[in-house]
Design a protein around this motif. Structure first.
Motif, PDB file in Angstrom:
ATOM      1  N   ASN A 243       0.753  -1.104  -0.062  1.00 42.32           N
ATOM      2  CA  ASN A 243      -0.512  -0.083   0.450  1.00 42.32           C
ATOM      3  C   ASN A 243       1.109   1.231   0.156  1.00 42.32           C
ATOM      4  OD1 ASN A 243      -3.231  -0.832   0.354  1.00 42.32           O
ATOM      5  ND2 ASN A 243      -1.833  -2.089   1.517  1.00 42.32           N
ATOM      6  N   PHE A 244       2.026   1.170   0.590  1.00 42.88           N
ATOM      7  CA  PHE A 244       2.656   2.678   0.117  1.00 42.88           C
ATOM      8  C   PHE A 244       4.127   2.375   0.394  1.00 42.88           C
ATOM      9  CE2 PHE A 244       0.259   2.093   4.420  1.00 42.88           C
ATOM     10  CZ  PHE A 244      -0.728   2.750   4.562  1.00 42.88           C
ATOM     11  N   ALA A 245       4.427   1.824  -0.751  1.00 40.42           N
ATOM     12  CA  ALA A 245       5.529   1.247  -1.415  1.00 40.42           C
ATOM     13  C   ALA A 245       6.062   2.629  -2.598  1.00 40.42           C
ATOM     14  CB  ALA A 245       6.164  -0.072  -1.815  1.00 40.42           C
ATOM     15  N   PRO A 246       7.499   3.337  -2.873  1.00 42.05           N
ATOM     16  CA  PRO A 246       7.135   3.796  -4.043  1.00 42.05           C
ATOM     17  C   PRO A 246       6.931   2.911  -5.084  1.00 42.05           C
ATOM     18  CG  PRO A 246       8.806   3.960  -2.473  1.00 42.05           C
ATOM     19  CD  PRO A 246       7.818   2.688  -1.808  1.00 42.05           C
ATOM     20  N   GLU A 247       6.535   3.720  -6.114  1.00 48.55           N
ATOM     21  CA  GLU A 247       6.702   2.663  -7.746  1.00 48.55           C
ATOM     22  C   GLU A 247       7.499   2.836  -7.963  1.00 48.55           C
ATOM     23  OE1 GLU A 247       3.703   4.333  -9.947  1.00 48.55           O
ATOM     24  OE2 GLU A 247       1.647   3.320  -8.321  1.00 48.55           O
ATOM     25  N   ALA A 248       8.218   1.933  -8.386  1.00 51.44           N
ATOM     26  CA  ALA A 248       9.893   1.898  -9.456  1.00 51.44           C
ATOM     27  C   ALA A 248       9.552   2.841  -9.953  1.00 51.44           C
ATOM     28  CB  ALA A 248      10.310   0.645  -9.987  1.00 51.44           C
TER      29      ALA A 248
END
Length: 248
Positions: A243-248
């Protein structure tokens, strides 16, 4: 009559060729979720559970067997820097001073390993949740169950293994053995020696809080409690990753 018979046969053929109507889901109805038991018995869940339990066990064995190796072959890394009367009394009048210091060191090291095992399990639980949340391409609920089950069982195994192996190296500190020269000292010298011995004997009691005997029931209870807490943290790590991991 033949026309009616032909039309009746055609109607029967059409009826037989038709597929019965499937019940349509009601508007707003949610698909039935798999139960917790069904999720835990899935082949994929079993594969992850086996993998992570093995990895946690390897870590526990690494810690525990390292302590066993140090206890059998190693010695105290730190030596006391004593000075003055106490130093002279200890070196001259205590024949097993090396054994005392070595056992104190081993007891301290093993106790630290037992106390640190839950912290190590917590760290591995977060890493487990991160791995599952990143690599397992399933619905969130199944990922939560997968990470929680793997971390719970793995943590229980790790804490138990470290506790059992480390406890084999914890023993009572040897009683100081006076040399023959010390036994022939005058009353005044013996009083000084007794003061020195008291300083040595007081140290183990401060280090070995709780004794040297392993309480198996408490170890298993603690391992189970750690497993429950780490399971929740691991599922939380899955949630954060998804839910909170930044997109690559």
């Amino acid at each position: 009559m033949s026309g009616q018979s032909d039309s009746g046969q055609q109607a029967n053929v059409q009826t037989q060729g038709q597929t019965p109507a499937q019940p349509q889901p009601q508007p707003g109805a949610h698909p039935q979720q798999e139960s917790l038991g069904q999720l835990l018995t899935k082949p994929r869940t079993k594969e992850y559970l086996k993998f992570f339990t093995g990895m946690y066990a390897i870590v526990g064995l690494a810690v525990g067997l390292s302590l066993v190796a140090v206890g059998l072959l190693g010695g105290a890394v730190l030596q006391p820097d004593l000075s003055g009367t106490v130093s002279n009394v200890l070196e001259d009048n205590v024949e097993n001073l090396g054994a005392i210091l070595s056992q104190m060191h081993m007891n301290r090291l093993a106790s630290q390993a037992i106390n640190g095992a839950p912290l190590l399990a917590a760290l591995l639980g977060v890493l487990t949740g991160t791995y599952v949340g990143t690599t397992l391409d399933v619905a969130d609920r199944e990922a939560y169950v997968n990470a929680a089950a793997s971390s719970a069982v793995g943590s229980f195994v790790l804490v138990t293994l470290v506790g059992f192996l480390a406890s084999t190296q914890i023993e009572p500190v040897p009683t100081p053995e006076l040399s023959s020269q010390a036994q022939q000292l005058s009353t005044e010298a013996q009083m000084t020696t007794s003061a020195g011995m008291g300083a040595v004997e007081g140290i183990p009691s401060a280090i070995l809080v709780g004794g040297t005997k392993l309480a198996v029931s408490n170890l298993l209870l603690n391992a189970a409690l750690v497993g429950v807490v780490v399971a929740v943290l691991s599922a939380g790590a899955v949630y954060v990753v998804r839910n909170f991991a930044p997109e690559a």
